[in-house]
Design a protein around this motif. Structure first.
Motif, PDB file in Angstrom:
ATOM      1  N   LEU A 285       8.313   5.277 -75.812  1.00  0.00           N
ATOM      2  CA  LEU A 285       6.680   4.864 -76.925  1.00  0.00           C
ATOM      3  C   LEU A 285       7.610   5.947 -78.243  1.00  0.00           C
ATOM      4  CD1 LEU A 285       3.879   5.427 -73.759  1.00  0.00           C
ATOM      5  CD2 LEU A 285       4.852   3.222 -75.508  1.00  0.00           C
ATOM      6  N   SER A 286       7.464   7.289 -78.390  1.00  0.00           N
ATOM      7  CA  SER A 286       7.520   7.859 -79.658  1.00  0.00           C
ATOM      8  C   SER A 286       8.154   7.320 -79.876  1.00  0.00           C
ATOM      9  CB  SER A 286       7.605   9.167 -79.490  1.00  0.00           C
ATOM     10  OG  SER A 286       9.398   9.374 -78.712  1.00  0.00           O
ATOM     11  N   MET A 287       9.768   6.167 -79.823  1.00  0.00           N
ATOM     12  CA  MET A 287      10.249   6.476 -80.522  1.00  0.00           C
ATOM     13  C   MET A 287       9.560   4.232 -81.067  1.00  0.00           C
ATOM     14  SD  MET A 287      13.549   6.607 -78.738  1.00  0.00           S
ATOM     15  CE  MET A 287      14.122   5.029 -79.053  1.00  0.00           C
ATOM     16  N   LEU A 288       8.637   3.923 -80.045  1.00  0.00           N
ATOM     17  CA  LEU A 288       7.841   3.300 -80.602  1.00  0.00           C
ATOM     18  C   LEU A 288       6.545   3.471 -81.697  1.00  0.00           C
ATOM     19  CD1 LEU A 288       8.500   0.401 -77.745  1.00  0.00           C
ATOM     20  CD2 LEU A 288       9.444   0.269 -80.098  1.00  0.00           C
ATOM     21  N   SER A 289       6.176   4.793 -82.232  1.00  0.00           N
ATOM     22  CA  SER A 289       5.142   4.719 -82.211  1.00  0.00           C
ATOM     23  C   SER A 289       4.627   4.264 -83.700  1.00  0.00           C
ATOM     24  CB  SER A 289       5.701   6.449 -82.755  1.00  0.00           C
ATOM     25  OG  SER A 289       5.769   6.913 -83.616  1.00  0.00           O
ATOM     26  N   PHE A 290       5.628   3.842 -84.883  1.00  0.00           N
ATOM     27  CA  PHE A 290       5.731   2.976 -85.822  1.00  0.00           C
ATOM     28  C   PHE A 290       4.863   1.671 -85.059  1.00  0.00           C
ATOM     29  CE2 PHE A 290       9.682   1.599 -84.433  1.00  0.00           C
ATOM     30  CZ  PHE A 290       9.339  -0.007 -84.430  1.00  0.00           C
TER      31      PHE A 290
ATOM     32  N   ILE B 223       3.889  -3.036 -74.164  1.00  0.00           N
ATOM     33  CA  ILE B 223       4.057  -4.977 -73.655  1.00  0.00           C
ATOM     34  C   ILE B 223       6.064  -4.117 -74.310  1.00  0.00           C
ATOM     35  CG2 ILE B 223       5.193  -6.826 -75.070  1.00  0.00           C
ATOM     36  CD1 ILE B 223       2.373  -6.922 -75.414  1.00  0.00           C
ATOM     37  N   ILE B 224       6.408  -3.990 -75.130  1.00  0.00           N
ATOM     38  CA  ILE B 224       8.083  -3.255 -75.134  1.00  0.00           C
ATOM     39  C   ILE B 224       8.287  -2.738 -73.782  1.00  0.00           C
ATOM     40  CG2 ILE B 224       9.839  -2.397 -76.488  1.00  0.00           C
ATOM     41  CD1 ILE B 224       8.043  -3.417 -79.458  1.00  0.00           C
TER      42      ILE B 224
END
Lengths: 357, 184
Positions: A281-286, A294-295
Motif C-alpha cells: 500500500l505504501s508503494m502504491l501511495s501515489f 483494488i490493486i
C-alpha cells in the motif's frame, strides 16, 4: 442492496472458477501431468480445425461424450437414491468454498470488503461438517446400485473416510490452538509475517492433514474404494454419462478445496512472504486509496490461487508417484499412527503455548 | 491376507516420509524435464533432445542404415533398374514372396525383369534377397509404415518397388561394408 451485489459477485467468482476453470481443466491436467511424469506424451489428439492446443480441447470432447451417452440405471436399483448420490457428492465439495477466504479485507469506496462468501465464526467446523456429508454420497451410490462390487467399494470408502475424519479433526486442533480462532479469515490474517505461517508453527500437523485430506478424497495412494484393478471402479461402477462425470467433478473439486484449505491454514493464505500488505500500500501511495486497494486485492487473489495451483500440482504428483496402500495398511496408518500422532501434536502444542505465555 | 515377504527395512525407510519425498523428487524430475523438453521438439530445433519420447505421427525417426524396412529395387542414374532377373532372390527367399518374370533387353545388361512382385503380406524382412543379389539391385529400405487392411494392396508390383539410387545411398554403402568379404 450493495451487500447483496457484492456477495453475488463473490459467489459467481468462486462458482465460475471452480466449475468453469478447475473442474474441466483438472481432467486435462491429470492426464497431461501423468503423461509427462511417465515420459509419455498424453492427450493431444482432439483438435478444432487442426489446432490441438497441447490437448486442451479434450475436456470439451469429454463433456460432449458424456452428454451423448446413455444415462443408465441398473435393474433393481433404487432410482431416487441412484440419481441423488452424485449430487450429494458434488455439493459438499462446492459448499466448503463458502467459508474459505481468497483474500483479506479491503477498503474500496469507503466500504470494507472481506473476500469470503460467508465469514462464519465456526468456519473450520463448518468445513468438517460439510465434507463429512460426502461420505453419504459414496455410501448411497454403492448401496443403491444393486451391485456387489459397488457395495464393496462403498463399504471400503465409508470405513476409510470415517476413520480418517477422526484423525483429520485432531490434526487441525493444533492449528486453532496456535491462532486462537476457528474463523478462517482470522487464521489467514494471523499469518501476515512469514515465520507465523502454519507450516512453521505446525509442521507435523501439515503432513498429517495432507495425508488425511487425500485419504478423505479417496485418491491414490488411498484409492482402495475405487480400486480399478480389484473392484473395477468401486462405488460409481454402475454410473454412466453425466452422473459418472459428476463423481469425477466432485473428486477434482475436492482437490481444489484441499489445496485451498492447506493454503489457508498452513501456507499464509493470501500473504506474500516478507512483503506485507502495508508495504504494498505504501508503494502504491501515489494512487488514491480505492485504486491502491483494488490493486492490492488483485495481487492477493492471484497469490492465493497461485498457491492453490501449486498444491493441486503437488497432490497430482503424489497421486502419480505412490502405489496404492493395502487395505489393512490404510487402517493401520489411520488408527495406529495418525490418530496417536495427532493427539501427541495437540499435547506438545499445548505445552509449548503454556511455556511461551 | 497379510503376506510376510521378509523385507527388513531400515529405520529411515520405516518412517516413510523421506522415502515419499525421494519418490516425488524422481517423478517431478521427469515431469519438469518433459515439460520443458518438448518445446525445442515442437520448434524442430531438436538437435540435442533431452526427452526421448517422440511425437510420433508429427515427428518421425530417422532410422540407422542397418534398419531393414521393405525391400525395394534400385534404379540407376540412367533410369533403369539394376536387376538382371537372375532369380537368386526368388530362390533364397524363405517366405517365397518374390516372383520374377525375366525378359531380354537391348541394353548392356541383356536381361531385365518384365514383372517383379513382392507379396509384402508374406515378407519376413530377413534381408536374404539383398545379401544374395549379385548386382546390389534389391535392398532393404527404411520404409516401415506399410500396413494395410486389404491383402490385394499388399501385393507390391514392380512400379511400386522402384526407388532411385540417391535415396538408398546410405543403405548401399552399408551393405558394401557388411557383405564386402564376398568381393562381388
Amino acid at each position: 442492496m450493495e451487500d447483496f451485489l457484492i456477495t453475488t459477485a463473490k459467489v459467481l467468482f468462486i462458482f465460475g472458477l471452480n466449475m468453469g476453470v478447475f473442474a474441466p481443466l483438472l481432467t486435462w491436467v491429470e492426464r497431461k501431468q501423468s503423461a509427462l511424469m511417465q515420459d509419455r506424451i498424453g492427450a493431444n489428439r482432439a483438435d478444432i480445425l487442426g489446432f490441438s492446443m497441447i490437448g486442451l480441447f479434450h475436456p470439451i470432447a469429454d463433456a460432449i461424450k458424456m452428454l451423448a451417452k446413455e444415462d443408465f440405471i441398473p435393474e433393481g436399483a433404487n432410482k431416487i437414491m441412484h440419481t441423488l448420490s452424485p449430487i450429494i457428492c458434488v455439493v459438499p465439495a462446492l459448499l466448503t468454498f463458502a467459508v474459505i477466504p481468497f483474500g483479506g479485507e479491503y477498503v474500496i469506496g469507503g466500504k470494507h470488503i472481506k473476500l469470503v462468501i460467508a465469514d462464519l465464526d465456526v468456519g473450520l467446523i463448518f468445513i468438517f461438517a460439510i465434507s463429512s456429508l460426502a461420505t453419504y454420497g459414496t455410501v448411497i451410490a454403492g448401496w443403491s446400485s444393486n451391485n456387489n462390487w459397488s457395495l464393496l467399494g462403498s463399504l471400503r470408502a465409508s470405513a476409510q473416510m470415517i476413520s480418517y475424519e477422526v484423525a483429520m479433526g485432531f490434526t487441525l486442533v493444533g492449528v486453532f490452538m496456535v491462532y486462537g480462532s476457528l474463523q478462517l479469515t482470522q487464521i489467514g490474517a494471523a499469518q501476515e509475517s512469514f515465520f507465523r505461517w502454519g507450516i512453521f508453527l505446525q509442521p507435523l500437523g501439515f503432513f498429517m492433514f495432507l495425508a488425511c485430506a487425500i485419504a478423505e478424497n479417496k485418491r491414490a495412494p488411498f484409492d482402495v474404494a475405487e480400486g480399478e484393478s480389484e473392484i473395477i471402479a468401486g462405488y460409481f461402477l454402475e454410473y454412466s454419462g453425466l452422473k459418472f462425470g459428476m463423481f469425477y467433478m466432485a473428486e477434482f473439486l475436492e482437490i481444489v478445496t484441499i489445496s485451498a484449505m492447506v493454503t489457508t491454514l498452513f501456507f499464509g493464505a493470501w500473504h506474500i512472504p516478507f512483503i506485507s500488505s502495508a508495504l504494498i500500500l505504501s508503494m502504491l501511495s501515489f494512487l488514491n486509496e480505492t485504486l491502491a486497494n483494488i490493486i492490492l486485492m488483485l495481487i492477493h487473489i492471484s497469490v492465493f490461487w497461485v498457491k492453490v495451483i501449486f498444491f493441486i500440482w503437488f497432490q497430482m504428483t503424489i497421486r502419480w508417484t505412490l502405489p496404492r496402500f493395502r487395505y489393512d495398511q490404510i487402517m493401520k496408518l489411520g488408527w495406529k499412527i495418525l490418530l496417536p500422532l495427532s493427539l501427541a501434536n495437540i499435547l506438545v502444542t499445548g505445552i509449548v503455548i503454556l511455556i511461551l505465555q | 491376507m497379510i503376506v510376510n515377504r521378509n523385507i527388513t527395512m531400515t529405520w529411515w525407510e520405516r518412517i516413510y516420509l523421506p522415502e515419499i519425498f525421494r519418490g516425488i523428487s524422481v517423478t517431478s524430475n521427469h515431469f519438469f524435464r518433459n515439460l520443458i523438453g518438448f518445446i525445442p521438439a515442437l520448434l524442430n530445433k531438436d538437435k540435442k533432445r533431452k526427452i526421448f519420447t517422440l511425437y510420433y505421427p508429427d515427428e518421425k525417426v530417422e532410422f540407422p542404415p542397418a534398419y531393414r524396412g521393405r525391400p525395394v529395387l534400385v534404379v540407376d542414374e540412367n533410369g533403369t533398374e539394376r536387376c538382371v532377373a537372375c532369380g537368386l532372390c526368388e530362390i533364397v527367399c524363405p517366405a517365397k514372396c518374390i516372383e520374377i518374370q525375366p525378359d531380354e533387353t537391348e541394353l548392356e545388361k541383356e536381361r531385365y525383369p518384365k514383372s517383379f512382385s513382392i507379396n509384402m503380406a508374406r515378407c519376413i524382412f530377413c534381408g536374404f534377397c539383398e545379401e544374395v543379389c549379385p548386382k546390389e539391385a534389391i535392398v532393404m529400405s527404411d520404409e516401415c509404415e506399410i500396413a494395410d487392411l486389404d491383402r490385394n494392396k499388399m501385393f507390391y508390383k514392380k512400379d511400386q518397388l522402384l526407388i532411385s539410387k540417391n535415396k538408398l545411398q546410405k543403405r548401399l554403402n552399408y551393405i558394401k561394408e557388411i557383405y564386402g568379404k564376398w568381393n562381388y
